[in-house]
Scaffold this active site. Structure first.
Site, PDB file in Angstrom:
ATOM      1  CE  LYS A 159      -4.169   1.806   2.230  1.00 21.97           C
ATOM      2  NZ  LYS A 159      -4.945   2.147   1.033  1.00 21.97           N
TER       3      LYS A 159
HETATM    4  N1  PMP Z   1      -7.601  -1.388  -3.287  1.00 20.67           N
HETATM    5  C1  PMP Z   1      -7.089  -0.152  -3.115  1.00 20.67           C
HETATM    6  C2  PMP Z   1      -6.318   0.469  -4.230  1.00 20.67           C
HETATM    7  C3  PMP Z   1      -7.278   0.514  -1.901  1.00 20.67           C
HETATM    8  O1  PMP Z   1      -6.764   1.742  -1.717  1.00 20.67           O
HETATM    9  C4  PMP Z   1      -8.021  -0.099  -0.867  1.00 20.67           C
HETATM   10  C5  PMP Z   1      -8.235   0.626   0.428  1.00 20.67           C
HETATM   11  N2  PMP Z   1      -7.175   0.387   1.313  1.00 20.67           N
HETATM   12  C6  PMP Z   1      -8.545  -1.378  -1.094  1.00 20.67           C
HETATM   13  C7  PMP Z   1      -8.315  -1.998  -2.319  1.00 20.67           C
HETATM   14  C8  PMP Z   1      -9.341  -2.081  -0.033  1.00 20.67           C
HETATM   15  O2  PMP Z   1      -8.521  -2.460   1.022  1.00 20.67           O
HETATM   16  P1  PMP Z   1      -9.061  -2.560   2.522  1.00 20.67           P
HETATM   17  O3  PMP Z   1     -10.301  -3.378   2.456  1.00 20.67           O
HETATM   18  O4  PMP Z   1      -7.952  -3.244   3.239  1.00 20.67           O
HETATM   19  O5  PMP Z   1      -9.318  -1.171   2.988  1.00 20.67           O
END
Ligand code: PMP
Length: 299
Positions: A159
């Site tokens: 991330k």
């Molecule tokens: N894909 C992207 C590009 C994101 O930014 C997020 C948000 N963090 C997600 C998927 C979903 O991840 P999560 O459920 O862990 O928030």
């Protein structure tokens, strides 16, 4: 949109081990994190004062940094304690929590082997809007111009701030064209995800979602898969081609911010948010409540 700017708010930010006044939580313009995007972050959500799946978020933060070649100098335990204390100092119950780690200023070039690694954690009020009737109308997505990169091109499981450049461009373009968000394909032209959320489809009572081999396997995504299994829904995790969207009846996004968000349109494809989406919205709402979360953790 007239909201209070994020560099001018009351309260404190946890910064390299200390709580500092919000407005003083600054970094120098010559920071590697800014120039070369060597930074990683998390998006977390507190419900009733408790961050949902905090430890999973913190572990992903550590892993994101590792994939960029640096180590965050605080243990998962220390980070978890810091965010809990931050929330309680702000007396916030329903809030968004944003940890971010970045390379500092000791070297200013592509190489920055010895730069100090910084970590900051901020939080802000974020009420949860569970108005199922309104939300079940669904949001409209455009097909994005940019694609999720090949894992051989970028550390796609991290991330990392740098990977959001194409998300911001795609989301801005979608908003200019009257859409709420954009759906990104991947480097092979398969359906991937939205700019900040994962995607699911329904066909003949079964769920279909892309295999997360070049984008984040979201924490919400995994939670919703668990909830779907408990309901007895069959889950097909597989490669999905965009043309297949013609045959899908329901569609929804999942993410910490998006929670479970019904989708009514993706470019030329139309969906009617229905029973399965509604059930998973309800189950997710129940799962994020601190009591349910504590029960799941102790089970
Ligand atoms: N894909 C992207 C590009 C994101 O930014 C997020 C948000 N963090 C997600 C998927 C979903 O991840 P999560 O459920 O862990 O928030």
């Amino acid at each position: 949109m007239a909201t209070q700017p994020f560099d001018d708010r009351p309260g404190v930010i946890w910064y390299d081990g200390q709580f500092v006044p919000w407005k003083e939580a600054k970094l120098h313009v010559l920071s590697h994190g800014l120039h070369y995007a060597s930074s990683v972050f998390e998006g977390e959500r507190a419900y009733g004062g408790v961050v949902f799946k905090l430890d999973e978020h913190t572990r992903r933060l550590h892993e994101s940094a590792r994939l960029l070649g640096f180590e965050i100098p605080y243990s998962a335990d220390a980070i978890n304690k810091a965010s809990a204390e931050l929330l309680s100092r702000h007396k916030m119950l329903d809030a968004y929590v944003r940890p971010i780690a970045w390379r500092g200023s000791e070297m200013m070039g592509v190489a920055a082997q010895h730069n100090k690694i910084h970590l900051a954690i901020a939080c802000w009020e974020w009420p949860s809007y569970f108005d199922p009737a309104q939300r079940l109308k669904g949001i409209r997505l455009e097909l994005a111009r940019y694609r999720r990169p090949d894992p051989a091109t970028a550390p796609s499981k991290s991330k990392a701030s740098g990977l959001y450049m194409i998300c911001t461009i795609s989301k801005h373009e979608a908003e200019r064209n009257g859409y709420a968000d954009a759906l990104m394909l991947d480097w092979r032209s398969r359906v991937a995800e939205a700019t900040g959320a994962n995607v699911f489809f329904v066909k003949d009572g079964e769920l279909h979602t892309p295999t997360p081999d070049c984008f984040l396997d979201g924490i919400t995504r995994r939670t919703v898969i668990e909830l779907a299994k408990r309901r007895g829904y069959k889950l097909n995790e597989r490669a999905i081609m965009p043309e297949e969207m013609t045959g899908f009846s329901e569609c929804f996004l999942t993410g910490t911010a998006a929670e479970v968000t019904p989708v009514s349109e993706i470019g030329p494809y139309h969906f009617a948010p229905g029973e399965i989406t509604r059930h998973l919205m309800e189950d997710y709402t129940a799962a994020v409540q601190p009591k349910a979360h504590a029960m799941a953790a102790s089970a």
